[in-house]
Design a protein around this motif. Structure first.
Motif, PDB file in Angstrom:
ATOM      1  N   ALA A   1      44.239  33.424  55.595  1.00 53.62           N
ATOM      2  CA  ALA A   1      44.180  34.882  55.816  1.00 53.62           C
ATOM      3  C   ALA A   1      43.879  35.208  57.281  1.00 53.62           C
ATOM      4  CB  ALA A   1      43.140  35.518  54.897  1.00 53.62           C
ATOM      5  N   SER A   2      43.026  34.409  57.926  1.00 48.85           N
ATOM      6  CA  SER A   2      42.699  34.711  59.333  1.00 48.85           C
ATOM      7  C   SER A   2      43.899  34.401  60.229  1.00 48.85           C
ATOM      8  CB  SER A   2      41.453  33.949  59.776  1.00 48.85           C
ATOM      9  OG  SER A   2      41.720  32.572  59.882  1.00 48.85           O
ATOM     10  N   GLN A   3      44.691  33.395  59.855  1.00 51.10           N
ATOM     11  CA  GLN A   3      45.899  33.086  60.637  1.00 51.10           C
ATOM     12  C   GLN A   3      46.958  34.176  60.441  1.00 51.10           C
ATOM     13  OE1 GLN A   3      47.137  28.824  60.642  1.00 51.10           O
ATOM     14  NE2 GLN A   3      45.512  28.567  59.128  1.00 51.10           N
ATOM     15  N   LEU A   4      47.074  34.668  59.204  1.00 57.04           N
ATOM     16  CA  LEU A   4      47.994  35.789  58.930  1.00 57.04           C
ATOM     17  C   LEU A   4      47.556  37.021  59.723  1.00 57.04           C
ATOM     18  CD1 LEU A   4      48.561  35.697  55.058  1.00 57.04           C
ATOM     19  CD2 LEU A   4      50.382  35.803  56.765  1.00 57.04           C
ATOM     20  N   ALA A   5      46.253  37.286  59.725  1.00 60.06           N
ATOM     21  CA  ALA A   5      45.715  38.470  60.422  1.00 60.06           C
ATOM     22  C   ALA A   5      46.024  38.394  61.914  1.00 60.06           C
ATOM     23  CB  ALA A   5      44.213  38.584  60.171  1.00 60.06           C
ATOM     24  N   ALA A   6      45.924  37.188  62.483  1.00 57.14           N
ATOM     25  CA  ALA A   6      46.211  37.028  63.910  1.00 57.14           C
ATOM     26  C   ALA A   6      47.670  37.374  64.221  1.00 57.14           C
ATOM     27  CB  ALA A   6      45.886  35.602  64.349  1.00 57.14           C
TER      28      ALA A   6
ATOM     29  N   GLY B   1      49.205  39.728  62.521  1.00 57.31           N
ATOM     30  CA  GLY B   1      49.342  41.147  62.196  1.00 57.31           C
ATOM     31  C   GLY B   1      49.552  41.446  60.716  1.00 57.31           C
ATOM     32  N   TYR B   2      49.318  40.456  59.848  1.00 57.81           N
ATOM     33  CA  TYR B   2      49.611  40.625  58.422  1.00 57.81           C
ATOM     34  C   TYR B   2      48.366  40.445  57.562  1.00 57.81           C
ATOM     35  CZ  TYR B   2      54.488  40.274  59.772  1.00 57.81           C
ATOM     36  OH  TYR B   2      55.705  40.498  60.350  1.00 57.81           O
ATOM     37  N   VAL B   3      48.369  41.098  56.413  1.00 56.39           N
ATOM     38  CA  VAL B   3      47.410  40.787  55.352  1.00 56.39           C
ATOM     39  C   VAL B   3      48.249  40.418  54.122  1.00 56.39           C
ATOM     40  CG1 VAL B   3      45.614  42.321  56.241  1.00 56.39           C
ATOM     41  CG2 VAL B   3      47.249  43.185  54.549  1.00 56.39           C
ATOM     42  N   PRO B   4      47.674  39.636  53.206  1.00 60.65           N
ATOM     43  CA  PRO B   4      48.465  39.213  52.036  1.00 60.65           C
ATOM     44  C   PRO B   4      49.127  40.380  51.300  1.00 60.65           C
ATOM     45  CG  PRO B   4      46.466  37.902  52.140  1.00 60.65           C
ATOM     46  CD  PRO B   4      46.347  38.950  53.233  1.00 60.65           C
ATOM     47  N   ALA B   5      48.439  41.534  51.252  1.00 57.40           N
ATOM     48  CA  ALA B   5      49.004  42.679  50.518  1.00 57.40           C
ATOM     49  C   ALA B   5      50.294  43.203  51.156  1.00 57.40           C
ATOM     50  CB  ALA B   5      47.973  43.794  50.424  1.00 57.40           C
TER      51      ALA B   5
ATOM     52  N   ASN C   1      46.340  29.217  47.759  1.00 63.35           N
ATOM     53  CA  ASN C   1      46.031  30.639  47.969  1.00 63.35           C
ATOM     54  C   ASN C   1      46.976  31.562  47.203  1.00 63.35           C
ATOM     55  OD1 ASN C   1      43.725  30.844  49.931  1.00 63.35           O
ATOM     56  ND2 ASN C   1      45.066  29.445  51.063  1.00 63.35           N
ATOM     57  N   ALA C   2      47.634  31.054  46.182  1.00 69.41           N
ATOM     58  CA  ALA C   2      48.638  31.866  45.473  1.00 69.41           C
ATOM     59  C   ALA C   2      48.044  33.162  44.915  1.00 69.41           C
ATOM     60  CB  ALA C   2      49.294  31.058  44.356  1.00 69.41           C
ATOM     61  N   ASN C   3      46.826  33.114  44.405  1.00 69.15           N
ATOM     62  CA  ASN C   3      46.236  34.335  43.819  1.00 69.15           C
ATOM     63  C   ASN C   3      46.169  35.487  44.815  1.00 69.15           C
ATOM     64  OD1 ASN C   3      45.879  33.269  41.278  1.00 69.15           O
ATOM     65  ND2 ASN C   3      43.765  32.615  41.658  1.00 69.15           N
ATOM     66  N   ALA C   4      46.013  35.163  46.094  1.00 69.54           N
ATOM     67  CA  ALA C   4      45.926  36.216  47.112  1.00 69.54           C
ATOM     68  C   ALA C   4      47.249  36.984  47.235  1.00 69.54           C
ATOM     69  CB  ALA C   4      45.544  35.614  48.463  1.00 69.54           C
ATOM     70  N   PHE C   5      48.344  36.386  46.744  1.00 69.48           N
ATOM     71  CA  PHE C   5      49.672  37.007  46.844  1.00 69.48           C
ATOM     72  C   PHE C   5      50.180  37.498  45.483  1.00 69.48           C
ATOM     73  CE2 PHE C   5      49.029  34.088  50.323  1.00 69.48           C
ATOM     74  CZ  PHE C   5      49.378  34.870  51.415  1.00 69.48           C
ATOM     75  N   ALA C   6      49.243  37.723  44.569  1.00 72.81           N
ATOM     76  CA  ALA C   6      49.639  38.174  43.230  1.00 72.81           C
ATOM     77  C   ALA C   6      50.254  39.576  43.259  1.00 72.81           C
ATOM     78  CB  ALA C   6      48.444  38.137  42.281  1.00 72.81           C
ATOM     79  N   GLY C   7      50.019  40.336  44.346  1.00 70.85           N
ATOM     80  CA  GLY C   7      50.628  41.659  44.473  1.00 70.85           C
ATOM     81  C   GLY C   7      52.049  41.621  45.020  1.00 70.85           C
ATOM     82  N   SER C   8      52.491  40.449  45.464  1.00 70.84           N
ATOM     83  CA  SER C   8      53.867  40.283  45.945  1.00 70.84           C
ATOM     84  C   SER C   8      54.787  40.044  44.753  1.00 70.84           C
ATOM     85  CB  SER C   8      53.957  39.062  46.877  1.00 70.84           C
ATOM     86  OG  SER C   8      52.989  39.134  47.906  1.00 70.84           O
ATOM     87  N   THR C   9      56.091  40.133  44.987  1.00 68.79           N
ATOM     88  CA  THR C   9      57.048  39.768  43.939  1.00 68.79           C
ATOM     89  C   THR C   9      57.265  38.254  44.013  1.00 68.79           C
ATOM     90  OG1 THR C   9      58.136  41.904  43.992  1.00 68.79           O
ATOM     91  CG2 THR C   9      59.416  40.072  43.108  1.00 68.79           C
ATOM     92  N   TRP C  10      57.034  37.581  42.900  1.00 74.56           N
ATOM     93  CA  TRP C  10      57.093  36.115  42.856  1.00 74.56           C
ATOM     94  C   TRP C  10      58.523  35.679  42.503  1.00 74.56           C
ATOM     95  CZ3 TRP C  10      54.656  32.819  38.400  1.00 74.56           C
ATOM     96  CH2 TRP C  10      54.662  31.470  38.767  1.00 74.56           C
TER      97      TRP C  10
END
Ligand SMILES: [Zn+2]
Length: 289
Positions: A113-118, A120-124, A141-150
């Motif tokens: 998540a910190s690498q994504l944030a750097a 400019g992204y968050v999992p949501a 970290n799949a659970n963090a992307f449960a709001g994405s379309t799988w």
């Protein structure tokens, strides 16, 4: 000891599935052309390269890299593979995390998540999630992307929620995907954004629904991200198959098909676990375009 560690991961993985309130406010950066971000999702120490029909003296390194990827397209984003240790295992202000798994010892230096944030992204923000396959070192970290379309083949999804679960994964890492918006991939080639620039290609054998990712970058040129079609570059060079494939004949056929595809397209092959090659790739927030 191992039981304790695994249990701790299970609990923290469940907690990690809850998205933060801030995440819902965030807007992903808009991109005008295709980008590919590479994240450092850790290193695996492998005790026995014999599982890959290789001897240590034949190899540049027996270590494996763990890489995660984000494709940013003008029409949305795709996360490809999500690591070996959940971010929730990091202590605030802590340095790295090491976890002993049955066939490897994994160390992760920085949360995903910190690498994504750097960058400019968050999992949501992430539109789509796709996994090369269901093994523990690709799904943490799949659970963090449960709001994405799988995006997932049926065979792989069925195996992920099988009862009893496969010993080659940790179901608590991805159990939130069970209720995610899901697209079942039926075709050998799945064109993610509808313009042929990002294609998930079926390459079964390592697991029943194993897949690889083709990304046609405007400047870098075409790249094929391997999943575990190969783990070590020596498997490719010396034509060796791992001993623990779901279906070794299928893997051999998938390798022939993908090698032909590489030849036809001129794509570079990025072997996700190739420690030496992965070390040379630029990491997020830098990107390939
Ligand atoms: Zn793997």
């Amino acid at each position: 000891m191992l039981k304790h560690i695994v249990l701790r991961i299970l609990i923290s993985a469940i907690v990690a599935g809850v998205p933060g309130a801030m995440a819902q406010q965030h807007r992903a950066p808009a991109v005008k052309s295709l980008r590919l971000y590479v994240f450092d999702c850790g290193v695996l120490k492998i005790a026995d390269p014999g599982r890959y029909h290789l001897k240590a003296e034949e190899m540049a390194s027996t270590d494996m890299s763990v890489a995660c990827f984000l494709v940013a397209h003008p029409k949305g984003t795709l996360m490809w593979d999500v690591g070996v240790i959940p971010d929730s295992s990091f202590k605030p202000g802590g340095t790295g995390v090491t976890v002993e798994y049955p066939t490897s010892v994994a160390t992760v230096a920085k949360p995903l998540a910190s690498q994504l944030a750097a960058a400019g992204y968050v999992p949501a923000d992430v539109t789509y999630l796709a996994l090369s396959h269901f093994h523990y070192d690709h799904v943490a970290n799949a659970n963090a992307f449960a709001g994405s379309t799988w995006l997932v083949p049926k065979l792989e999804r069925d195996l992920m929620f099988a009862d009893p679960p496969s010993p080659r994964t940790v179901p608590a890492f991805f159990n939130a995907l069970k209720t995610s918006k899901t697209v079942i991939i039926k075709d050998a080639d799945y064109d993610v954004f509808g313009d042929q620039s990002v294609i998930i290609k079926s390459a079964p054998g390592h697991s029943p629904g194993h897949q690889v990712l083709f990304v046609k970058l405007p400047r870098t040129g075409p790249v094929l991200i391997s999943g575990d079609l190969y783990h070590y570059p020596e498997e490719r060079k010396l034509n060796r198959l791992p001993t623990t494939e779901f279906n070794a004949d299928q893997t051999a056929a998938s390798r022939v098909a993908i090698e032909a595809f590489l030849k036809k397209t001129g794509a570079q092959l990025w072997i996700q676990h190739d420690f030496t090659a992965n070390a040379k790739l630029k990491k997020a927030p830098q990107y390939y375009e």
